[in-house]
Design a protein around this motif. Structure first.
Motif, PDB file in Angstrom:
ATOM      1  N   GLU A 155       0.705  -1.370   0.049  1.00 41.06           N
ATOM      2  CA  GLU A 155       0.074  -0.132  -0.186  1.00 41.06           C
ATOM      3  C   GLU A 155       1.011   1.065   0.131  1.00 41.06           C
ATOM      4  N   GLY A 156       2.361   0.960   0.485  1.00 42.63           N
ATOM      5  CA  GLY A 156       2.800   2.256   1.189  1.00 42.63           C
ATOM      6  C   GLY A 156       3.744   2.367  -0.247  1.00 42.63           C
ATOM      7  N   ILE A 157       3.607   1.890  -1.294  1.00 42.89           N
ATOM      8  CA  ILE A 157       4.358   1.627  -2.474  1.00 42.89           C
ATOM      9  C   ILE A 157       4.073   3.193  -3.347  1.00 42.89           C
ATOM     10  N   HIS A 158       5.354   3.822  -4.026  1.00 43.77           N
ATOM     11  CA  HIS A 158       5.159   5.061  -4.792  1.00 43.77           C
ATOM     12  C   HIS A 158       3.801   4.786  -5.732  1.00 43.77           C
TER      13      HIS A 158
ATOM     14  N   SER B 227      -9.551  -3.963  -0.941  1.00 43.29           N
ATOM     15  CA  SER B 227      -7.568  -3.287  -0.605  1.00 43.29           C
ATOM     16  C   SER B 227      -7.823  -3.749  -1.640  1.00 43.29           C
ATOM     17  N   LEU B 228      -5.822  -3.519  -1.087  1.00 42.76           N
ATOM     18  CA  LEU B 228      -5.099  -3.759  -2.758  1.00 42.76           C
ATOM     19  C   LEU B 228      -4.597  -5.068  -3.474  1.00 42.76           C
TER      20      LEU B 228
ATOM     21  N   HIS C  79       2.487  -9.082   2.291  1.00 39.51           N
ATOM     22  CA  HIS C  79       0.745  -8.484   1.358  1.00 39.51           C
ATOM     23  C   HIS C  79       0.207  -9.973   1.797  1.00 39.51           C
ATOM     24  N   GLY C  80      -0.714  -9.726   2.393  1.00 36.30           N
ATOM     25  CA  GLY C  80      -2.244 -10.382   1.874  1.00 36.30           C
ATOM     26  C   GLY C  80      -1.222 -11.934   2.294  1.00 36.30           C
ATOM     27  N   THR C  81      -1.721 -12.465   1.041  1.00 35.01           N
ATOM     28  CA  THR C  81      -0.917 -14.086   0.912  1.00 35.01           C
ATOM     29  C   THR C  81       0.229 -14.401   1.322  1.00 35.01           C
ATOM     30  N   GLY C  82       0.941 -13.228   0.448  1.00 31.22           N
ATOM     31  CA  GLY C  82       2.640 -13.183   0.747  1.00 31.22           C
ATOM     32  C   GLY C  82       3.187 -13.856  -0.837  1.00 31.22           C
TER      33      GLY C  82
ATOM     34  N   GLY D  65       6.782  -0.648   1.010  1.00 32.73           N
ATOM     35  CA  GLY D  65       5.389  -0.725   0.813  1.00 32.73           C
ATOM     36  C   GLY D  65       4.572  -0.396   2.128  1.00 32.73           C
ATOM     37  N   TYR D  66       4.684  -0.627   3.201  1.00 32.45           N
ATOM     38  CA  TYR D  66       3.512  -0.298   4.617  1.00 32.45           C
ATOM     39  C   TYR D  66       2.704   0.977   4.697  1.00 32.45           C
ATOM     40  N   HIS D  67       2.404   0.984   5.736  1.00 33.48           N
ATOM     41  CA  HIS D  67       1.016   1.910   5.483  1.00 33.48           C
ATOM     42  C   HIS D  67       0.554   2.483   6.925  1.00 33.48           C
ATOM     43  N   SER D  68      -0.370   3.604   6.810  1.00 36.19           N
ATOM     44  CA  SER D  68      -0.436   4.141   8.307  1.00 36.19           C
ATOM     45  C   SER D  68      -1.123   3.333   8.564  1.00 36.19           C
ATOM     46  N   LYS D  69      -1.441   3.299  10.463  1.00 34.24           N
ATOM     47  CA  LYS D  69      -2.779   2.978  10.776  1.00 34.24           C
ATOM     48  C   LYS D  69      -4.398   3.163  10.277  1.00 34.24           C
ATOM     49  N   GLU D  70      -4.721   2.248  10.821  1.00 36.25           N
ATOM     50  CA  GLU D  70      -6.828   2.641  10.542  1.00 36.25           C
ATOM     51  C   GLU D  70      -7.031   4.199  11.058  1.00 36.25           C
ATOM     52  N   GLY D  71      -7.774   4.377  10.393  1.00 38.50           N
ATOM     53  CA  GLY D  71      -8.366   6.153  10.681  1.00 38.50           C
ATOM     54  C   GLY D  71      -7.031   6.957  10.177  1.00 38.50           C
TER      55      GLY D  71
END
Ligand SMILES: [Zn+2]
Length: 272
Positions: free
Chosen positions: A12-15, A24-25, A64-67, A108-114
């Motif tokens: 999710e955090g990828i450019h 979801s992605l 990510h997900g199932t890997g 590619g990590y992302h911020s927390k929910e909300g």
């Protein structure tokens, strides 16, 4: 200290990626393919800097997900692929036993929910979790992984993501090096940064992290935990599960919230 490193990769955090509302992605979303293509560029960039700095082993973990997302034929052949083992999350670093990791690099990590303006912000699952509060602080996946790695004495040295996620990991992990991949403008909106500039920032951040690595982070136990689940049914199931392993647990302000005390990090598993 061995010069072995792990690159843990979410998408999710990828450019160049913002995803779509309510989704979801995953492959049905057009940005999934963009994320895979751009993740490879970010990974190869980190791999280059690590080997140039004398790394002995570099492992890549698709998380990510199932890997099973990344096309490893596109990734630098010097890397070792590690699989996402089918086991509890806190044990997912079990492959670390086969290495002597001196540090972890998060892509590619992302911020927390909300999170305000956090691109594709979530904590494990938007359908499942509203927040995870550990030791009085809400934490996202990047911070939780830093604490799991910290239990093994491994520091998370670097994180590349949108500016929101980067702000969160900088607040949680003293001395971590970061690179911003995009400026978050909403859950599915961002101001993109030129790819060359992103890759330049990643190279610089990784090199900096190797020159002066930060320390692993650890929680102190017993540690208060409060989980807010999207559905009351989930909270009810978690409450039952936690009690069944002999841990004290109760509802919080609503039936979506479960409160307890972690005796050690393994106690976290029942909540995720
Ligand atoms: Zn993900």
């Amino acid at each position: 200290m061995k010069r072995e490193y792990l690159i843990a990769v979410d998408l999710e955090g990828i450019h160049g990626v913002v995803g779509e509302p309510y989704k979801s992605l995953y492959p049905e979303v057009a940005d999934y393919a963009v994320a895979l293509k751009n993740a490879v560029k970010e990974i190869n960039c980190v791999v280059d800097v690590l080997f140039a700095a004398g790394a002995e082993k570099v492992a890549v973990w698709d998380n990510h997900g199932t890997g099973k997302n990344l096309d490893f034929s596109e990734i630098d052949t010097r890397v070792i692929r590690v699989e996402n083992p089918p086991m509890p999350r806190y044990e997912r670093f079990s492959f670390a036993k086969d290495f002597a990791f001196a540090g972890i690099f998060l892509l590619g990590y992302h911020s927390k929910e909300g999170s305000f303006n956090g691109v594709l912000a979530h904590t494990y699952s938007s359908q499942r979790v509203q927040y995870f509060k550990i030791g009085g602080r809400t934490m996202g996946e990047a911070e939780i992984y830093a604490y799991i790695a910290g239990e093994l004495g491994i520091p998370v040295l670097f994180c590349a993501s949108d500016d929101v996620c980067v702000g969160q990991v900088r607040a949680a992990i003293p001395g971590i090096r970061t690179a911003v991949t995009k400026i978050g403008k909403g859950r599915n909106a961002a101001q993109f940064i030129e790819e060359e500039e992103v890759l330049r920032a990643i190279r610089a951040g990784v090199a900096d992290a190797l020159r002066a690595p930060n320390e692993p982070v650890r929680l102190t136990y017993p540690c208060a935990i409060e989980m807010n689940y999207t559905r009351a049914e989930t909270a009810e199931a978690v409450l039952r599960k936690v009690k069944s392993i002999g841990q004290d647990a109760r509802y919080g302000e609503t039936t979506h919230i479960v409160q307890s005390v972690l005796r050690d990090f393994r106690d976290l598993e029942a909540f995720i």
